[in-house]
Design a protein around this motif. Structure first.
Motif, PDB file in Angstrom:
ATOM      1  N   GLY A 237       0.816  -1.214   0.000  1.00  6.96           N
ATOM      2  CA  GLY A 237       0.000   0.000   0.000  1.00  6.96           C
ATOM      3  C   GLY A 237       0.845   1.257   0.000  1.00  6.96           C
ATOM      4  O   GLY A 237       0.563   2.216  -0.725  1.00  6.96           O
ATOM      5  N   ALA A 238       1.893   1.290   0.823  1.00  5.92           N
ATOM      6  CA  ALA A 238       2.781   2.454   0.871  1.00  5.92           C
ATOM      7  C   ALA A 238       3.456   2.664  -0.482  1.00  5.92           C
ATOM      8  O   ALA A 238       3.560   3.802  -0.968  1.00  5.92           O
ATOM      9  N   ALA A 239       3.914   1.579  -1.094  1.00  2.00           N
ATOM     10  CA  ALA A 239       4.584   1.685  -2.392  1.00  2.00           C
ATOM     11  C   ALA A 239       3.637   2.221  -3.455  1.00  2.00           C
ATOM     12  O   ALA A 239       3.988   3.115  -4.235  1.00  2.00           O
ATOM     13  N   GLN A 240       2.434   1.692  -3.496  1.00  4.08           N
ATOM     14  CA  GLN A 240       1.477   2.112  -4.520  1.00  4.08           C
ATOM     15  C   GLN A 240       1.022   3.554  -4.313  1.00  4.08           C
ATOM     16  O   GLN A 240       0.739   4.263  -5.284  1.00  4.08           O
ATOM     17  N   PHE A 241       0.984   3.996  -3.052  1.00  6.31           N
ATOM     18  CA  PHE A 241       0.562   5.361  -2.774  1.00  6.31           C
ATOM     19  C   PHE A 241       1.716   6.353  -2.906  1.00  6.31           C
ATOM     20  O   PHE A 241       1.505   7.557  -3.018  1.00  6.31           O
ATOM     21  N   GLY A 242       2.945   5.856  -2.882  1.00  8.05           N
ATOM     22  CA  GLY A 242       4.097   6.707  -3.110  1.00  8.05           C
ATOM     23  C   GLY A 242       4.684   7.343  -1.872  1.00  8.05           C
ATOM     24  O   GLY A 242       5.251   8.440  -1.943  1.00  8.05           O
ATOM     25  N   VAL A 243       4.585   6.642  -0.718  1.00  8.96           N
ATOM     26  CA  VAL A 243       5.185   7.151   0.513  1.00  8.96           C
ATOM     27  C   VAL A 243       6.178   6.130   1.062  1.00  8.96           C
ATOM     28  O   VAL A 243       6.117   4.949   0.745  1.00  8.96           O
ATOM     29  N   ASP A 244       7.112   6.610   1.895  1.00 14.77           N
ATOM     30  CA  ASP A 244       8.116   5.747   2.498  1.00 14.77           C
ATOM     31  C   ASP A 244       7.492   4.840   3.560  1.00 14.77           C
ATOM     32  O   ASP A 244       6.398   5.121   4.076  1.00 14.77           O
TER      33      ASP A 244
END
Length: 288
Positions: A237-244
């Protein structure tokens, strides 16, 4: 081969780089039985520095009862600014069935608030127009125990709305199956499954809006940190949303990663690699 991950001693090593945190709840701040004091302290200290904390959870019920549960587990309200749940996202998905029949799978009364005000009838699968899964019926159940029931749902071409995409969760010293595991079974059988919550974008977008409200201005995603313990939901989820991502190793992956012994950063990196998450660090338990 993936490069080993950064080693940090606590959230304090990262705090200055981020204006807001989107933190998982179950497995990060509590284990279903008790809160983790070091995690609560870490989030309190982060907020003292001016950072904002939004809890983002795959709990299959609206936020209000989750806040009450957190109170009872010792996760105090000064540790976070707001919360968004998979239950919140699920209510939007099932609202289209107003005035119709749905078949509920999960503890029979624990999730009543999920349906409040939606004018739905909870029936058997024979007359339902959709199956709504919050969890397995009991903590001792396995997805395979539902195969015969799922064959009936499939024969009637019922869509499944899965309110909790988690496959497993830490509960005290046990690992138990969650609704996402049943969703996986139904999808493998050919059924249509609609997932609410992480790792899907709507719940992250809602959490991000809440973070911006707490900060009082638009946020740069480069200044937002996700915290979680699941590769499938939190890291992806973090990767797809673009956050660390700050990855918590001492929950559902504790045994395979030797989280409380001598964890190998390369093994952790290899586990996380398929998610493509940008990993800011890892900890066995969230701490300041």
């Amino acid at each position: 081969m993936t490069s080993p991950l950064p080693t940090i001693s606590g959230l304090s090593d990262l705090a200055g780089r981020y204006d807001a945190v989107l933190s998982d709840v179950w497995g990060v701040v509590h284990n279903g039985v008790a809160g983790f004091p070091t995690a609560v302290e870490a989030l309190r200290e982060y907020r003292k520095t001016g950072g904002k904390v939004v809890f983002i959870t795959n709990a299959p019920r609206p936020s209000a009862p989750i806040i009450e549960m957190l109170d009872s587990l010792g996760v105090t309200r000064d540790a976070y600014d707001s919360i968004v749940s998979s239950g919140d996202a699920t209510r939007a998905m099932i609202a289209k069935y107003r005035g119709k029949a749905i078949h509920h799978v999960g503890p029979p009364t624990a999730d009543d608030m999920l349906y409040e005000g939606l004018d739905l009838r909870r029936t058997g699968p024979e007359e339902a127009e959709a199956v709504v899964v919050t969890d397995l019926d009991t903590d001792d159940d396995t997805p395979e125990m539902y195969r015969q029931r799922a064959e009936l749902w499939l024969a009637r071409k019922l869509p499944m709305i899965c309110a909790n995409p988690d496959r497993v969760v830490e509960h005290g010293d046990k690992i138990i199956y969650c609704g996402g595991a049943l969703g996986d079974l139904y999808a493998a059988m050919g059924g249509m499954v609609l997932m609410a919550g992480k790792p899907y974008q709507p719940i992250y977008e809602q959490a991000y809006r809440l973070a911006e409200e707490a900060v009082g201005r638009p946020l740069d995603k480069a200044r937002v940190l996700a915290i979680g313990d699941s590769v499938r939901t939190d890291a992806t989820g973090a990767a797809q949303f673009g956050v660390d991502l700050l990855f918590i190793t001492g929950s559902i992956h504790a045994a395979e990663l030797d989280a409380f012994g001598k964890p190998d950063p390369q093994a952790i990196a290899d586990l996380l690699a398929p998610s493509r998450a940008r990993v800011a660090g890892f900890l066995p338990r969230l701490a300041w």
